[in-house]
Design an enzyme around this catalytic site. Structure first.
Site, PDB file in Angstrom:
ATOM      1  N   SER B 321     -38.441 -87.636 -40.507  1.00  0.00           N
ATOM      2  CA  SER B 321     -37.864 -88.979 -40.599  1.00  0.00           C
ATOM      3  C   SER B 321     -37.198 -89.364 -39.272  1.00  0.00           C
ATOM      4  O   SER B 321     -37.320 -90.499 -38.792  1.00  0.00           O
ATOM      5  CB  SER B 321     -36.855 -88.998 -41.748  1.00  0.00           C
ATOM      6  OG  SER B 321     -35.974 -90.057 -41.612  1.00  0.00           O
ATOM      7  N   TRP B 324     -39.931 -90.070 -36.802  1.00  0.00           N
ATOM      8  CA  TRP B 324     -40.582 -91.364 -37.112  1.00  0.00           C
ATOM      9  C   TRP B 324     -39.927 -92.475 -36.281  1.00  0.00           C
ATOM     10  O   TRP B 324     -40.595 -93.405 -35.847  1.00  0.00           O
ATOM     11  CB  TRP B 324     -40.423 -91.660 -38.610  1.00  0.00           C
ATOM     12  CG  TRP B 324     -40.932 -93.010 -39.024  1.00  0.00           C
ATOM     13  CD1 TRP B 324     -42.187 -93.319 -39.449  1.00  0.00           C
ATOM     14  CD2 TRP B 324     -40.191 -94.243 -39.074  1.00  0.00           C
ATOM     15  NE1 TRP B 324     -42.286 -94.647 -39.740  1.00  0.00           N
ATOM     16  CE2 TRP B 324     -41.072 -95.245 -39.522  1.00  0.00           C
ATOM     17  CE3 TRP B 324     -38.872 -94.594 -38.774  1.00  0.00           C
ATOM     18  CZ2 TRP B 324     -40.684 -96.570 -39.686  1.00  0.00           C
ATOM     19  CZ3 TRP B 324     -38.474 -95.913 -38.934  1.00  0.00           C
ATOM     20  CH2 TRP B 324     -39.381 -96.880 -39.382  1.00  0.00           C
ATOM     21  N   HIS B 325     -38.613 -92.349 -36.048  1.00  0.00           N
ATOM     22  CA  HIS B 325     -37.911 -93.418 -35.339  1.00  0.00           C
ATOM     23  C   HIS B 325     -38.284 -93.514 -33.879  1.00  0.00           C
ATOM     24  O   HIS B 325     -38.191 -94.583 -33.285  1.00  0.00           O
ATOM     25  CB  HIS B 325     -36.382 -93.228 -35.461  1.00  0.00           C
ATOM     26  CG  HIS B 325     -35.866 -93.585 -36.808  1.00  0.00           C
ATOM     27  ND1 HIS B 325     -35.836 -92.688 -37.841  1.00  0.00           N
ATOM     28  CD2 HIS B 325     -35.390 -94.742 -37.302  1.00  0.00           C
ATOM     29  CE1 HIS B 325     -35.349 -93.285 -38.915  1.00  0.00           C
ATOM     30  NE2 HIS B 325     -35.075 -94.538 -38.622  1.00  0.00           N
ATOM     31  N   GLY B 326     -38.671 -92.428 -33.286  1.00  0.00           N
ATOM     32  CA  GLY B 326     -39.033 -92.518 -31.882  1.00  0.00           C
ATOM     33  C   GLY B 326     -39.380 -91.184 -31.290  1.00  0.00           C
ATOM     34  O   GLY B 326     -39.020 -90.132 -31.831  1.00  0.00           O
ATOM     35  N   PHE B 474     -39.313 -99.135 -33.263  1.00  0.00           N
ATOM     36  CA  PHE B 474     -39.795 -98.014 -34.055  1.00  0.00           C
ATOM     37  C   PHE B 474     -41.122 -98.368 -34.700  1.00  0.00           C
ATOM     38  O   PHE B 474     -41.764 -97.642 -35.308  1.00  0.00           O
ATOM     39  CB  PHE B 474     -38.774 -97.604 -35.115  1.00  0.00           C
ATOM     40  CG  PHE B 474     -37.403 -97.354 -34.518  1.00  0.00           C
ATOM     41  CD1 PHE B 474     -37.267 -96.690 -33.304  1.00  0.00           C
ATOM     42  CD2 PHE B 474     -36.261 -97.791 -35.155  1.00  0.00           C
ATOM     43  CE1 PHE B 474     -36.015 -96.478 -32.750  1.00  0.00           C
ATOM     44  CE2 PHE B 474     -35.003 -97.575 -34.621  1.00  0.00           C
ATOM     45  CZ  PHE B 474     -34.880 -96.924 -33.408  1.00  0.00           C
TER      46      PHE B 474
END
Lengths: 349, 474
Positions: B321, B324-326, B474
């Site tokens: 997770s 996933w943001h970067g 993102f």
């Protein structure tokens, strides 16, 4: 069948929502109108008027109001329009020792209380003369010619201080902002023609100005309420064409100014290239100086180029000259600096 | 086109009027949504529209083949094709440079001379959102939770639905796609709630997030010169910036959809009123956390195969997770840190202690709740330092300076209005805590709320330039 359809539209949720949103907007507008009148007052602008005798734009005489700027009123000043229609506490009457200060918003100084107006700063520094301000927002160098004619005829002056800044020269040839409020020059080859200003204030604009909400938005959100014959931005081509005629225009205007009265002495204050100063670029002269340099040796013309003064001041104190990041008018210390320089280099000489 | 731009509101007004003129004709309505969504996306960069179209076509055809097929192996192979294609886009556009950089670094550490330059790639806006959305559709068809649709326009409109296209909520096909297959009906109450959510979302974004950003950027970009208190303030302001920026976007997206007769899932439920980290994750970016729960945590076995495997799964979903943001170690550390916060609750079986809302039966919360709330806020704020920092080493330096307490005073001049607005935010959120949206049933109070919020938008909103939304990256 048709009737049923129409009635179903009016009873529909979508219609109800449209009424809800419309009602909300009306209510919001009423609340904002009260809010911007009494709690966070929106700026008030004096009514303008055209003096057709001299083709000079000024204000309707004898008005008072409050100027505000900034969403939370970062700046606030009272304005008083005098008997002659200029932003000044003084009543203008014919007399000896009058020195007119001619210019645009830099002389109009709607953003200062009367005690800090340019003419009062001059008055404090030099009580011998009587300083009258003739400033009107958006005026150009060509318009200063008309204002000068008016001051010489009405107040019999022998000298004048003229402040040159921002778009004064180019707007003598073409309009960069909305309203053709200035006398302008039509230049075709060697032929130069004076085109008088045309009075036009769109009724919608006039109407809208009555609402504090619109005035607040106009002032603080940089909305241009230009309607009617408004031309906000000219194309680069038009500006380039006008640029080529700037020298001719300046020569014509100064020659005409000197013709108004044989012994009239003119002092031009030329604003500095402040951006260059902040960048640390050392410049000998302001951007306006080259257009005026032909008159450098003319004994009836005094050129006060601020480039050097402001440059030295910035190098010494590192203080900027603007009112704020978004308002490029001079701040009070800069006005005082300019007044002292003018008194020393022009008035006392 | 940003929700906080004038252009968007002209676009939406025109769209809205035509939409309700043609809404009776479902096919025409969906074509109109699709066209508008593609225009909306192209406004940013028309070249990347092709990515959405390719992703849509792949999942549309793959899902149909999965649905038709009776062969399990073929179904699996088809699903893999969709997942590889979608994750392939993500891997290339979002993570390629991260992997190249780290690969080179590893080679250099073990003594090899590596000469690989990073790629010049532009990250397409919203790629992580719409790829997850299309993937969920194919996976659900594979799991036989829903049939594949034969209506390509409806499916394309679902994938690119402009209110939630670039920053979510990440909608499941099971929930949103059927809404495209039905006729929409305008509901006055829904529209009222939608309007309220839009106005509140704009307040969060323009008044709080964008004003906080001024000081957060100043502090984080120059953290080495700041005193301890300024660094703490920087972290606290970022906590509010990220919440208001992202939940503000979600509120506007959900509100716009309501005006169009669509129901999107709730994405934020007042996360700063959480009493522990488990509750925080039930309230923060719900559409993403439930996505990972359904499509990663549960397939990995969830908590069914013993505590050790469950702990492994917890770490996996939190780290994924974060990633996933970067493509940055900062996000991975942020995710791992949250896993560490969560693990003790899981081990002691207290992760489901706070399923109800704070002060559900009372007006004010108990001291125990306030204590839990404060601890949770401190923990999440601490983790946000990693999320916001440019690199992991910057984050560690920031934290070490923050706890040195060299200078207790601060030179920062944070305007009082910003603190007042944060209090207003918390107060309104607290009053709305039992609902999924900010809306007052009493019409008089609701209108008062709308007008007061709009006045705050006018007086305190940040309009200097078009401020983008953080989650777009993102």
């Amino acid at each position: 069948m048709r009737v049923t359809k129409v009635s179903s539209i009016f009873s529909s949720d979508l219609f109800k929502y449209t009424i809800y949103v419309a009602g909300l907007f009306i209510l919001l507008f009423l609340v904002l109108e009260c809010f911007f009148r009494w709690i966070v007052p929106a700026p008030e602008f004096p009514e303008r008027a055209l003096d057709t005798t001299y083709d000079v734009y000024k204000f309707e005489p004898n008005q008072e109001g409050l100027y505000t700027r900034g969403r939370l009123i970062e700046a606030k000043a009272e304005w008083i329009i005098n008997n002659e229609g200029w932003n000044s506490e003084k009543e203008y009457v014919k007399g000896a020792h009058i020195i007119p200060i001619i210019g645009d918003s830099y002389v109009q100084t709607l953003f200062f209380n009367p005690e800090n107006h340019l003419y009062n700063l001059f008055q404090e520094a030099d009580p011998v003369h009587d300083y009258y301000a003739f400033g009107i927002q958006g005026a150009s160098l060509s318009q200063y010619l008309n204002i000068l004619k008016y001051t010489v005829t009405q107040f019999d002056v022998d000298s004048a201080i003229i402040v040159i800044d921002e778009k004064d020269i180019i707007e003598s040839i073409t309009n960069l902002s909305s309203m053709p409020r200035n006398m302008q020059l039509k230049i075709k080859g060697d032929e130069i023609q004076e085109v008088p200003p045309t009075y036009f204030e769109h009724p919608l604009r006039q109407f809208i100005k009555n609402f504090a909400t619109f005035r607040y938005f106009y002032m603080n959100f940089e909305f241009q309420l230009d309607v009617g014959n408004a031309k906000v931005h000219k194309s680069k081509k038009v500006i380039k064409k006008a640029d080529g005629k700037k020298q001719q225009a300046v020569n014509y205007i100064i020659d005409e100014m000197l013709k108004i009265k044989p012994d009239l002495v003119l002092c031009f204050i030329l604003d500095a290239d402040r951006k260059a100063i902040y960048k640390g670029e050392e410049k000998e002269n302001s951007d306006y100086y080259p257009y005026f340099k032909n008159y450098h040796d003319n004994e009836r013309v005094v050129l006060l180029d601020l480039q050097d003064t402001l440059q030295n001041h910035y190098q010494k104190y590192q203080q900027k000259f603007e009112l704020s990041e978004s308002d490029h008018h001079w701040n009070l210390p800069t006005y005082k600096l300019i007044v002292n320089k003018t008194i020393a280099d022009f008035v006392e000489k | 086109m940003l929700f906080n731009s004038f252009t968007f509101w002209i676009f939406f007004t025109l769209f809205f009027m035509v939409y309700w003129l043609i809404h009776q004709k479902k096919d025409l309505r969906n074509i109109w949504i699709l066209l508008a969504s593609y225009v909306f996306y192209s406004w940013w960069d028309w070249r990347f529209l092709s990515l959405i179209i390719i992703s849509t076509l792949i999942d549309y055809f793959v899902a149909q083949q999965i649905d038709k097929s009776t062969d399990r192996r073929r179904k699996k192979w088809l699903l893999s094709l969709s997942v590889i294609a979608n994750l392939g886009f993500l891997a290339y556009f979002k993570y390629a440079n991260f992997f190249i950089d780290n690969f080179v670094e590893v080679l250099q550490t073990i003594g090899f001379q590596a000469n690989m330059s990073t790629l010049n790639i532009i990250l397409p806006v919203g790629i992580s959102f719409y790829t997850f959305q299309t993937m969920s559709y194919t996976i659900d068809v594979y799991r036989q939770k829903m049939p594949a649709t034969s209506r390509i326009i409806d499916f394309a409109a679902y994938v690119s639905f402009f209110p939630q296209l670039v920053a979510g909520p990440i909608e499941r096909a099971q929930r949103l796609l059927p809404q495209f297959l039905q006729k929409t009906k305008f509901s006055f109450r829904n529209a009222q709630i939608g309007t309220s959510q839009i106005v509140w979302g704009l307040f969060k974004k323009i008044v709080i997030a964008d004003n906080c950003a001024i000081y957060v950027d100043q502090i984080f970009s120059n953290y080495a010169q700041q005193d301890s208190l300024s660094l703490i303030l920087g972290a606290v302001l970022f906590a509010f910036q990220i919440y208001c920026d992202f939940s503000g976007y979600s509120d506007i997206a959900i509100g716009l959809s309501r005006l169009l007769g669509f129901e999107l899932m709730t994405n934020f439920r007042y996360p700063y009123f959480s009493r522990d980290i488990a509750e925080f994750w039930r309230r923060w970016h719900i559409s993403l956390s439930t996505w990972f729960r359904d499509y990663l945590y549960i397939p990995l076995g969830g908590s069914k195969n013993g505590k050790y495997l469950a702990l492994r799964n917890i770490f996996i979903i939190f780290i994924v997770s974060g990633f996933w943001h970067g493509a940055n170690w900062t996000f991975i550390i942020w995710g791992a840190l949250h896993a560490l916060y969560y693990v003790p609750l899981f081990i002691f079986g207290t992760n489901r202690n706070n399923l109800d809302v704070i002060a559900s039966e009372t007006i004010l919360p108990s001291f125990k709740s306030i204590f839990g709330l404060a601890v949770t806020f401190i923990l999440t704020t601490f983790a946000w330092v990693f999320f916001r920092s440019a690199s992991a080493s910057d984050a560690f330096d920031y934290i070490s300076l923050m706890f040195q307490f060299q200078n207790v005073g601060t030179d920062l001049l944070i305007p009082i209005f910003l603190w007042v607005e944060i209090i207003v935010l918390l107060l309104i959120d607290y009053l709305s805590r039992k609902k999924d949206f900010v809306f007052f049933e009493n019409q008089f109070i609701q209108i008062l709320f709308l007008i007061a919020t709009i006045i705050q938008l006018i007086l305190f909103g940040y309009y200097e330039s078009d401020q983008s939304f953080i989650y777009f990256q993102f």
